[in-house]
Design a protein around this motif. Structure first.
Motif, PDB file in Angstrom:
ATOM      1  N   LYS A   1      52.277  56.853  36.792  1.00 59.01           N
ATOM      2  CA  LYS A   1      52.826  55.721  36.039  1.00 59.01           C
ATOM      3  C   LYS A   1      51.971  55.438  34.797  1.00 59.01           C
ATOM      4  CE  LYS A   1      54.956  51.330  37.103  1.00 59.01           C
ATOM      5  NZ  LYS A   1      55.124  50.255  38.065  1.00 59.01           N
ATOM      6  N   LYS A   2      52.657  55.240  33.680  1.00 62.04           N
ATOM      7  CA  LYS A   2      51.937  55.051  32.422  1.00 62.04           C
ATOM      8  C   LYS A   2      51.742  53.563  32.145  1.00 62.04           C
ATOM      9  CE  LYS A   2      51.492  59.411  31.740  1.00 62.04           C
ATOM     10  NZ  LYS A   2      51.584  59.712  33.191  1.00 62.04           N
ATOM     11  N   THR A   3      50.547  53.076  32.443  1.00 67.01           N
ATOM     12  CA  THR A   3      50.238  51.651  32.325  1.00 67.01           C
ATOM     13  C   THR A   3      49.203  51.397  31.228  1.00 67.01           C
ATOM     14  OG1 THR A   3      48.427  51.866  33.918  1.00 67.01           O
ATOM     15  CG2 THR A   3      50.600  51.341  34.816  1.00 67.01           C
ATOM     16  N   THR A   4      49.064  50.126  30.855  1.00 68.01           N
ATOM     17  CA  THR A   4      48.010  49.764  29.896  1.00 68.01           C
ATOM     18  C   THR A   4      46.626  49.962  30.538  1.00 68.01           C
ATOM     19  OG1 THR A   4      48.150  47.458  30.612  1.00 68.01           O
ATOM     20  CG2 THR A   4      49.445  48.067  28.672  1.00 68.01           C
ATOM     21  N   ILE A   5      46.572  49.876  31.856  1.00 70.07           N
ATOM     22  CA  ILE A   5      45.306  50.112  32.576  1.00 70.07           C
ATOM     23  C   ILE A   5      44.820  51.535  32.308  1.00 70.07           C
ATOM     24  CG2 ILE A   5      44.211  50.191  34.874  1.00 70.07           C
ATOM     25  CD1 ILE A   5      46.640  48.392  35.808  1.00 70.07           C
ATOM     26  N   LEU A   6      45.733  52.474  32.509  1.00 75.68           N
ATOM     27  CA  LEU A   6      45.406  53.878  32.310  1.00 75.68           C
ATOM     28  C   LEU A   6      45.052  54.156  30.842  1.00 75.68           C
ATOM     29  CD1 LEU A   6      45.351  56.776  33.540  1.00 75.68           C
ATOM     30  CD2 LEU A   6      47.767  56.967  32.953  1.00 75.68           C
ATOM     31  N   LEU A   7      45.820  53.592  29.947  1.00 77.45           N
ATOM     32  CA  LEU A   7      45.598  53.820  28.513  1.00 77.45           C
ATOM     33  C   LEU A   7      44.207  53.332  28.088  1.00 77.45           C
ATOM     34  CD1 LEU A   7      46.883  54.791  25.833  1.00 77.45           C
ATOM     35  CD2 LEU A   7      47.757  52.475  25.500  1.00 77.45           C
ATOM     36  N   GLU A   8      43.870  52.105  28.494  1.00 74.81           N
ATOM     37  CA  GLU A   8      42.569  51.528  28.124  1.00 74.81           C
ATOM     38  C   GLU A   8      41.421  52.323  28.736  1.00 74.81           C
ATOM     39  OE1 GLU A   8      41.874  49.339  25.946  1.00 74.81           O
ATOM     40  OE2 GLU A   8      39.761  48.977  26.395  1.00 74.81           O
ATOM     41  N   ALA A   9      41.557  52.680  30.014  1.00 71.83           N
ATOM     42  CA  ALA A   9      40.491  53.437  30.685  1.00 71.83           C
ATOM     43  C   ALA A   9      40.271  54.782  29.991  1.00 71.83           C
ATOM     44  CB  ALA A   9      40.844  53.641  32.158  1.00 71.83           C
ATOM     45  N   LEU A  10      41.358  55.455  29.646  1.00 73.53           N
ATOM     46  CA  LEU A  10      41.234  56.757  28.983  1.00 73.53           C
ATOM     47  C   LEU A  10      40.552  56.640  27.629  1.00 73.53           C
ATOM     48  CD1 LEU A  10      44.695  58.377  29.811  1.00 73.53           C
ATOM     49  CD2 LEU A  10      42.458  59.257  30.510  1.00 73.53           C
ATOM     50  N   LYS A  11      40.870  55.548  26.927  1.00 77.15           N
ATOM     51  CA  LYS A  11      40.247  55.329  25.614  1.00 77.15           C
ATOM     52  C   LYS A  11      38.724  55.214  25.734  1.00 77.15           C
ATOM     53  CE  LYS A  11      44.037  53.103  23.100  1.00 77.15           C
ATOM     54  NZ  LYS A  11      44.650  51.793  22.775  1.00 77.15           N
ATOM     55  N   ASN A  12      38.260  54.646  26.852  1.00 75.24           N
ATOM     56  CA  ASN A  12      36.827  54.425  27.054  1.00 75.24           C
ATOM     57  C   ASN A  12      36.134  55.548  27.833  1.00 75.24           C
ATOM     58  OD1 ASN A  12      37.218  51.955  25.783  1.00 75.24           O
ATOM     59  ND2 ASN A  12      37.657  50.918  27.735  1.00 75.24           N
ATOM     60  N   ALA A  13      36.904  56.548  28.244  1.00 70.35           N
ATOM     61  CA  ALA A  13      36.338  57.591  29.118  1.00 70.35           C
ATOM     62  C   ALA A  13      35.621  58.679  28.329  1.00 70.35           C
ATOM     63  CB  ALA A  13      37.462  58.214  29.945  1.00 70.35           C
ATOM     64  N   ASN A  14      34.548  59.242  28.919  1.00 70.65           N
ATOM     65  CA  ASN A  14      33.959  60.447  28.332  1.00 70.65           C
ATOM     66  C   ASN A  14      34.746  61.664  28.829  1.00 70.65           C
ATOM     67  OD1 ASN A  14      33.027  61.174  30.905  1.00 70.65           O
ATOM     68  ND2 ASN A  14      31.092  60.085  30.614  1.00 70.65           N
ATOM     69  N   THR A  15      34.408  62.840  28.318  1.00 71.17           N
ATOM     70  CA  THR A  15      35.198  64.044  28.634  1.00 71.17           C
ATOM     71  C   THR A  15      35.294  64.282  30.134  1.00 71.17           C
ATOM     72  OG1 THR A  15      34.158  64.904  26.660  1.00 71.17           O
ATOM     73  CG2 THR A  15      35.549  66.425  27.884  1.00 71.17           C
ATOM     74  N   GLU A  16      34.167  64.092  30.818  1.00 67.66           N
ATOM     75  CA  GLU A  16      34.140  64.358  32.260  1.00 67.66           C
ATOM     76  C   GLU A  16      35.063  63.392  33.004  1.00 67.66           C
ATOM     77  OE1 GLU A  16      30.826  64.425  35.842  1.00 67.66           O
ATOM     78  OE2 GLU A  16      30.218  63.897  33.802  1.00 67.66           O
ATOM     79  N   GLU A  17      34.931  62.113  32.643  1.00 69.24           N
ATOM     80  CA  GLU A  17      35.774  61.090  33.295  1.00 69.24           C
ATOM     81  C   GLU A  17      37.260  61.333  32.998  1.00 69.24           C
ATOM     82  OE1 GLU A  17      32.481  57.431  33.077  1.00 69.24           O
ATOM     83  OE2 GLU A  17      33.734  57.934  31.335  1.00 69.24           O
ATOM     84  N   LYS A  18      37.523  61.699  31.749  1.00 73.89           N
ATOM     85  CA  LYS A  18      38.909  61.974  31.353  1.00 73.89           C
ATOM     86  C   LYS A  18      39.488  63.115  32.196  1.00 73.89           C
ATOM     87  CE  LYS A  18      39.734  61.477  26.656  1.00 73.89           C
ATOM     88  NZ  LYS A  18      39.847  62.071  25.304  1.00 73.89           N
ATOM     89  N   ASP A  19      38.691  64.150  32.409  1.00 74.33           N
ATOM     90  CA  ASP A  19      39.146  65.293  33.196  1.00 74.33           C
ATOM     91  C   ASP A  19      39.504  64.886  34.621  1.00 74.33           C
ATOM     92  OD1 ASP A  19      38.963  67.016  31.156  1.00 74.33           O
ATOM     93  OD2 ASP A  19      37.102  68.017  31.810  1.00 74.33           O
ATOM     94  N   ILE A  20      38.636  64.059  35.215  1.00 75.14           N
ATOM     95  CA  ILE A  20      38.897  63.608  36.591  1.00 75.14           C
ATOM     96  C   ILE A  20      40.218  62.832  36.641  1.00 75.14           C
ATOM     97  CG2 ILE A  20      38.065  62.151  38.492  1.00 75.14           C
ATOM     98  CD1 ILE A  20      35.204  62.728  37.528  1.00 75.14           C
ATOM     99  N   ILE A  21      40.374  61.895  35.714  1.00 76.06           N
ATOM    100  CA  ILE A  21      41.591  61.078  35.693  1.00 76.06           C
ATOM    101  C   ILE A  21      42.830  61.956  35.507  1.00 76.06           C
ATOM    102  CG2 ILE A  21      42.829  59.269  34.423  1.00 76.06           C
ATOM    103  CD1 ILE A  21      40.095  58.000  33.781  1.00 76.06           C
ATOM    104  N   CYS A  22      42.750  62.882  34.550  1.00 76.92           N
ATOM    105  CA  CYS A  22      43.893  63.759  34.268  1.00 76.92           C
ATOM    106  C   CYS A  22      44.299  64.588  35.479  1.00 76.92           C
ATOM    107  CB  CYS A  22      43.573  64.722  33.126  1.00 76.92           C
ATOM    108  SG  CYS A  22      43.461  63.884  31.565  1.00 76.92           S
ATOM    109  N   LYS A  23      43.295  65.025  36.240  1.00 75.70           N
ATOM    110  CA  LYS A  23      43.585  65.887  37.380  1.00 75.70           C
ATOM    111  C   LYS A  23      44.302  65.127  38.498  1.00 75.70           C
ATOM    112  CE  LYS A  23      40.207  69.266  37.389  1.00 75.70           C
ATOM    113  NZ  LYS A  23      38.812  69.506  37.739  1.00 75.70           N
ATOM    114  N   ILE A  24      43.966  63.860  38.647  1.00 76.20           N
ATOM    115  CA  ILE A  24      44.476  63.101  39.801  1.00 76.20           C
ATOM    116  C   ILE A  24      45.733  62.286  39.471  1.00 76.20           C
ATOM    117  CG2 ILE A  24      43.868  61.365  41.548  1.00 76.20           C
ATOM    118  CD1 ILE A  24      40.942  62.382  41.257  1.00 76.20           C
ATOM    119  N   VAL A  25      45.765  61.661  38.297  1.00 74.89           N
ATOM    120  CA  VAL A  25      46.942  60.851  37.945  1.00 74.89           C
ATOM    121  C   VAL A  25      48.167  61.760  37.775  1.00 74.89           C
ATOM    122  CG1 VAL A  25      47.982  59.401  36.153  1.00 74.89           C
ATOM    123  CG2 VAL A  25      45.626  58.978  36.885  1.00 74.89           C
TER     124      VAL A  25
END
Lengths: 368, 368
Positions: A279-303
Motif C-alpha cells: 500500500k502506497k501511504t504517506t508513511i512509506l513515502l516519508e520514511a523512504l525520503k529519510n532512508a539511507n541506501t541500506e534501509e531503502k533496500d530493506i524496505i523495498c524488499k519487504i513492502v
C-alpha cells in the motif's frame, strides 16, 4: 474522559441501528442463506458507525427541534451505503478479516467448502460471487432507505431526491475513482524510485476520494435536511461539509497508521497486510525520503511482498517508525483537523457542535 | 416481414438511447479511463434493448397521449440497471464475450497487461476489480435516471418513488436469488443422477427469477407511469406485468437454446460455454431423461468439463438435439407465450399492443 459525550452518543446510535436491523422486513426477502447472511453480517458486528453519526450531528447542529429518531432511517441508509463499499473493497484487497470476523467473501468460501463440498478453487470463486452480489444488494437496500423516507415524509422529498442524485453520481464516482487509484498505485509504484517522485498531494487526494467524500456527503445530507433546503451552497451546509471532508482525510491518514502500528485485537482486522499488499501511504513515502541506501533496500524488499514473514513485517514497521514516517503522518492528520475546526466558527454552540469537535479530535487520536 | 413493426421500433429506440448516451454529462465524471471505458462499453455496443422497449410499449398501451420521448430517461435507467447485472454476471460466469466484444473484466485484464505492464495473475485481478466497480457505478447511475426524472416531473414523483422502492427491494433480491441459484445448481447438481431428481419447475423458477422478474418490472413501471398511479394492483397494470413476466421465462428458455445451437456471429457471444460451464437447463434435463446408459455417460463426461474440445461440444450438442431436449424446451417456451397472450385481452387495441404481441412471438422465435 476525553471523548465521553462522543462515546455515549456513538454507543446509543449503535444500539438504535441494531434495533432497526431486527425490525427490517426486507431481510426476509434475502435468499438463499448465503445472500441473507452476507448482506447482514457486517451490520451485526460492533462498529463505530461514524458516518451516520456525522450525519446526525450535522443535522442536530442546524435543527435543534428535530428528534434524532426521525432521521434514523437516513442514517441507516448511509451506514449501509458505506457497508457495500467495504464488502467489495475486501474482495479487491484480498482481506480476510473485518470487524473482528471473516470478510464476506472469505466466510462464504469457507461455508461452501464445508456445506456444498466444493474444492478449494471452486469455493474461492463461489465466495467471491456471493460477496459481489451481496454488495450489490446492499447498495440497493441503502437507496431504499432514502426513497422510503422521501415517500413517507413529503416535506423532505425534494431534498432527499437531490441528495440521492448527488450520492449516485458525483459521490459514488469519486469513491470509485479513489478505490481504483488505491489499487493502481500499488501496481504502478512498485518501483520505489518511481514512487519517490510522487507528490504527497496525490496520495492525500486518493485518501480524500476514498474516505473524505463520503464523510462530506454525510454532513451535507444532515445539514440540508435540517434546513429543509436543496440549496447545497447555503453557507452553514458548506461549512459543515468542508469540516467533515477535512476530518475524513485525517481519519484515513490515521487508518494508514493503525494499519501498521495498530493492535489487531482492538482493530478487528489484521495489521501488516498493508505492508504485504504494498500500500502506497504517506508513511512509506516519508520514511523512504529519510532512508539511507541500506534501509531503502530493506524496505523495498519487504513492502509489496505477499509472502513476507512476521519478522520481516516487524522489521519494516520499526524502520517506518524510526525513519519518521509515522510521526510525519500523525502531524499531517493533525494539520487537517486544525484546518477543519475553523469551519465550525459560525455554527451556533450546542451539544451537537461539542460532539463534532470531539469527533474531529478522535479522528487523528483514535486507536480503533 | 413478421416482426417489421417491432424491429422498426427497436432500432428507433436503439438510436435514441445512443443519442442520449452522447449527451450524458455524468460520463465526464467517470475516472480514471478504466472506469469510464468499462461503465459505457456495453451501452455503446449494438443491443436489442428489450427491457426499455417493454417499458415503453406497456406505457404506450395505457396512455396514448404521452410522447415516448418524455419517458426515455426512465427507459434508459432500466437498460442501465440491466447492464450492471450483465457486467457482474460476466465475472461470475467467467465469460469472455458479450455483444460482439470482450466482456468488461476480460477487456480490462488485456488492457492492464499492455498498458500497466502487469503480469497475468495481476491483470486477471485488476480486470475483475475494475468490472466490480464499473457495475457498482452502473447501478447507481441507473437509479439516478429514475430520481432525476422524479425531480423534474413532479406529477410522477410519487409513482417513481414507489417504483424505485420496488426495484431496490423485491426486484433486485429476486434477481440476485436467481443468479445465485444458477451458479449453485452447476455445483450442487454436478452428479447427474442427483440432477435427474430435480423438478423442472425448479429450473423454470430460477429462470423466472433471473429474467422474468426484470421484464415484469419493466412492464409494471410503464403501465403505472401511464396511469400515474402507485396502486400496482390496478388490473391493467397486473395484466401487463404478468404478460411480460411469462414472456420473460420464454425469453430465457430460448436463451438456453441459443446457448447450445445458436450462431456465434449472430449472438455476439460464444456458443458451447454453457455446456462447458455445466449449466443446468431444461434441455439437459429432458435429454438425460430420454438417454440410454451409453448416451448418458457421454453427456456426463462432457457437460461441466471446462476443457472439453470443440469436437466433444459438437457431439453433446447433437445428442441434446436428438434426444429431444431442444424441441422440448422450444415447446415449453411456446407454452409460456400462450399463457401470456390472454393477459392482453382487456387491453385496448393500439400500435403498442401490436408491438407487444410481436415481441411475445419474437421471444421464443428469435435467433439472436
Amino acid at each position: 474522559m476525553k471523548y465521553n459525550e462522543l462515546f455515549v452518543f456513538l454507543s446509543g446510535l449503535e444500539e438504535k441501528i441494531k434495533k432497526m436491523l431486527k425490525q427490517e422486513e426486507i431481510i426476509s426477502l434475502l435468499k438463499p442463506y448465503e445472500i441473507n447472511e452476507s448482506v447482514t453480517s457486517y451490520l451485526h458486528r460492533s462498529a463505530k458507525r461514524l458516518r451516520p453519526a456525522v450525519f446526525l450531528m450535522a443535522c442536530g447542529c442546524l435543527d435543534k427541534e428535530v428528534p434524532i429518531d426521525t432521521m434514523l432511517p437516513v442514517a441507516f441508509g448511509i451506514e449501509l451505503f458505506h457497508t457495500w463499499t467495504l464488502v467489495h473493497d475486501d474482495i479487491i484487497d484480498n482481506d480476510s478479516l473485518r470487524r473482528g470476523g471473516l470478510t464476506v467473501h472469505k466466510n462464504m468460501e469457507q461455508w461452501s467448502l464445508k456445506k456444498l463440498g466444493l474444492n478449494d478453487k471452486e469455493a474461492k470463486e463461489y465466495g467471491m460471487d456471493i460477496a459481489i452480489l451481496a454488495g450489490d444488494m446492499q447498495q440497493a437496500w441503502a437507496i431504499n432507505f432514502f426513497v422510503d423516507f422521501a415517500s413517507k415524509n413529503t416535506e423532505y422529498t425534494k431534498v432527499i431526491l437531490k441528495l440521492i442524485s448527488l450520492l449516485e453520481t458525483e459521490v459514488i464516482s469519486e469513491l470509485i475513482y479513489g478505490e481504483v487509484l488505491d489499487v493502481k498505485y500499488s501496481y504502478v509504484y512498485k518501483d520505489i524510485e518511481k514512487f519517490l517522485s510522487i507528490d504527497e498531494s496525490e496520495i492525500v487526494n486518493m485518501l480524500w476520494l476514498k474516505t473524505g467524500v463520503l464523510y462530506r456527503f454525510s454532513a451535507l445530507a444532515g445539514a440540508s435536511l435540517a434546513l429543509k433546503t436543496d440549496n447545497f451552497k447555503e453557507p452553514s451546509i458548506v461549512a459543515l461539509s468542508e469540516f467533515a471532508s477535512k476530518c475524513g482525510i485525517a481519519f484515513q491518514l490515521q487508518d494508514d497508521i493503525l494499519g501498521i502500528v495498530g493492535t489487531e485485537d482492538i482493530l478487528g482486522k489484521p495489521v501488516g497486510s498493508d505492508i504485504r499488499e504494498g500500500k502506497k501511504t504517506t508513511i512509506l513515502l516519508e520514511a523512504l525520503k529519510n532512508a539511507n541506501t541500506e534501509e531503502k533496500d530493506i524496505i523495498c524488499k519487504i513492502v509489496g511482498n505477499k509472502h513476507a514473514t512476521d519478522g520481516e513485517i516487524q522489521l519494516v514497521t520499526k524502520l517506518l517508525d524510526e525513519l519518521g514516517g509515522i510521526e510525519y503522518t500523525k502531524k499531517l492528520a493533525q494539520k487537517y483537523i486544525l484546518e477543519a475546526l475553523p469551519y465550525l466558527k459560525n455554527i451556533e454552540n450546542s451539544e451537537y457542535k461539542t460532539l463534532l469537535i470531539q469527533w474531529a479530535d478522535f479522528m487523528y487520536d483514535r486507536e480503533f
